[in-house]
Enzyme design. Structure first.
Site, PDB file in Angstrom:
ATOM      1  N   ASP A 117     -10.389 -19.630  31.605  1.00  0.00           N
ATOM      2  CA  ASP A 117     -11.032 -18.343  31.859  1.00  0.00           C
ATOM      3  C   ASP A 117     -11.698 -18.292  33.229  1.00  0.00           C
ATOM      4  O   ASP A 117     -11.836 -17.223  33.810  1.00  0.00           O
ATOM      5  CB  ASP A 117     -12.094 -18.053  30.790  1.00  0.00           C
ATOM      6  CG  ASP A 117     -11.483 -17.830  29.419  1.00  0.00           C
ATOM      7  OD1 ASP A 117     -10.281 -17.508  29.340  1.00  0.00           O
ATOM      8  OD2 ASP A 117     -12.219 -17.981  28.421  1.00  0.00           O
ATOM      9  N   GLU A 170     -10.681 -39.889  46.134  1.00  0.00           N
ATOM     10  CA  GLU A 170     -11.004 -39.708  44.712  1.00  0.00           C
ATOM     11  C   GLU A 170     -10.842 -41.026  43.949  1.00  0.00           C
ATOM     12  O   GLU A 170     -11.663 -41.345  43.093  1.00  0.00           O
ATOM     13  CB  GLU A 170     -10.133 -38.616  44.091  1.00  0.00           C
ATOM     14  CG  GLU A 170     -10.527 -37.215  44.498  1.00  0.00           C
ATOM     15  CD  GLU A 170     -11.827 -36.738  43.865  1.00  0.00           C
ATOM     16  OE1 GLU A 170     -12.309 -37.362  42.890  1.00  0.00           O
ATOM     17  OE2 GLU A 170     -12.374 -35.731  44.348  1.00  0.00           O
ATOM     18  N   GLU A 185     -16.319 -44.164  32.646  1.00  0.00           N
ATOM     19  CA  GLU A 185     -15.682 -45.420  32.252  1.00  0.00           C
ATOM     20  C   GLU A 185     -14.345 -45.531  32.951  1.00  0.00           C
ATOM     21  O   GLU A 185     -13.694 -44.528  33.243  1.00  0.00           O
ATOM     22  CB  GLU A 185     -15.491 -45.415  30.736  1.00  0.00           C
ATOM     23  CG  GLU A 185     -15.151 -46.725  30.114  1.00  0.00           C
ATOM     24  CD  GLU A 185     -15.113 -46.648  28.588  1.00  0.00           C
ATOM     25  OE1 GLU A 185     -14.608 -47.601  27.983  1.00  0.00           O
ATOM     26  OE2 GLU A 185     -15.578 -45.642  28.003  1.00  0.00           O
ATOM     27  N   GLU A 211     -14.115 -42.634  42.078  1.00  0.00           N
ATOM     28  CA  GLU A 211     -14.142 -42.720  40.619  1.00  0.00           C
ATOM     29  C   GLU A 211     -13.981 -44.136  40.078  1.00  0.00           C
ATOM     30  O   GLU A 211     -14.388 -44.409  38.950  1.00  0.00           O
ATOM     31  CB  GLU A 211     -13.082 -41.802  40.018  1.00  0.00           C
ATOM     32  CG  GLU A 211     -13.399 -40.339  40.263  1.00  0.00           C
ATOM     33  CD  GLU A 211     -12.472 -39.389  39.540  1.00  0.00           C
ATOM     34  OE1 GLU A 211     -11.547 -39.848  38.839  1.00  0.00           O
ATOM     35  OE2 GLU A 211     -12.690 -38.168  39.674  1.00  0.00           O
ATOM     36  N   GLY A 220      -8.916 -38.505  39.959  1.00  0.00           N
ATOM     37  CA  GLY A 220      -8.548 -37.398  40.823  1.00  0.00           C
ATOM     38  C   GLY A 220      -9.606 -36.329  40.870  1.00  0.00           C
ATOM     39  O   GLY A 220     -10.650 -36.431  40.220  1.00  0.00           O
TER      40      GLY A 220
END
Length: 128
Positions: A69, A46, A96, A50, A30
């Site tokens: 943050d 995605e 991987e 990937e 994703g």
């Protein structure tokens, strides 16, 4: 952001993240939704980027927030059905790719909150 939850033959498709956040940890495929892209388009893009696998975006499983943050991510995870078989291969943002038996998923070094999310939504039975 979006995530692709792909279960096949009692195995979950996971990718080891190449970049932060969560570099080196396992997650579902994703990433960010691009400008002008629908959520479903982002999920299948995605997944292909990937893992090299093609799929069809199905129902929304659930959503999570990840706040740091520097960022506030809202991640919508969708059920995905593959169009073809195959193991897949690591692409742009993954180092991987693995098909992990559902009973072994919680033993992996997962990104924060993934085991709990998968358990809460009935994908895996245990989180420890």
């Amino acid at each position: 952001c979006v995530g692709a939850v792909v279960v096949r033959n009692e195995e979950l498709l996971l990718v080891r993240r190449r970049h932060e956040p969560g570099a080196g940890e396992w997650s579902v495929p994703g990433g960010r939704v691009e400008t002008g892209e629908t959520l479903a388009e982002a999920v299948v893009r995605e997944l292909a980027e990937e893992t090299g696998l093609e799929g069809i975006c199905g129902s929304l499983i659930g959503w999570v927030e990840r706040i740091s943050d520097r960022h506030h991510y809202v991640i919508l995870d969708f059920e995905v059905t593959l169009l073809e078989g195959g193991a897949g291969h690591a692409g742009s943002d993954a180092s991987e790719v693995a098909w992990v038996p559902l009973g072994d998923v919680a033993d992996m070094v997962l990104v924060d909150g993934l085991a709990e999310f998968l358990h809460e939504h009935g994908i895996i039975d245990t989180i420890v």
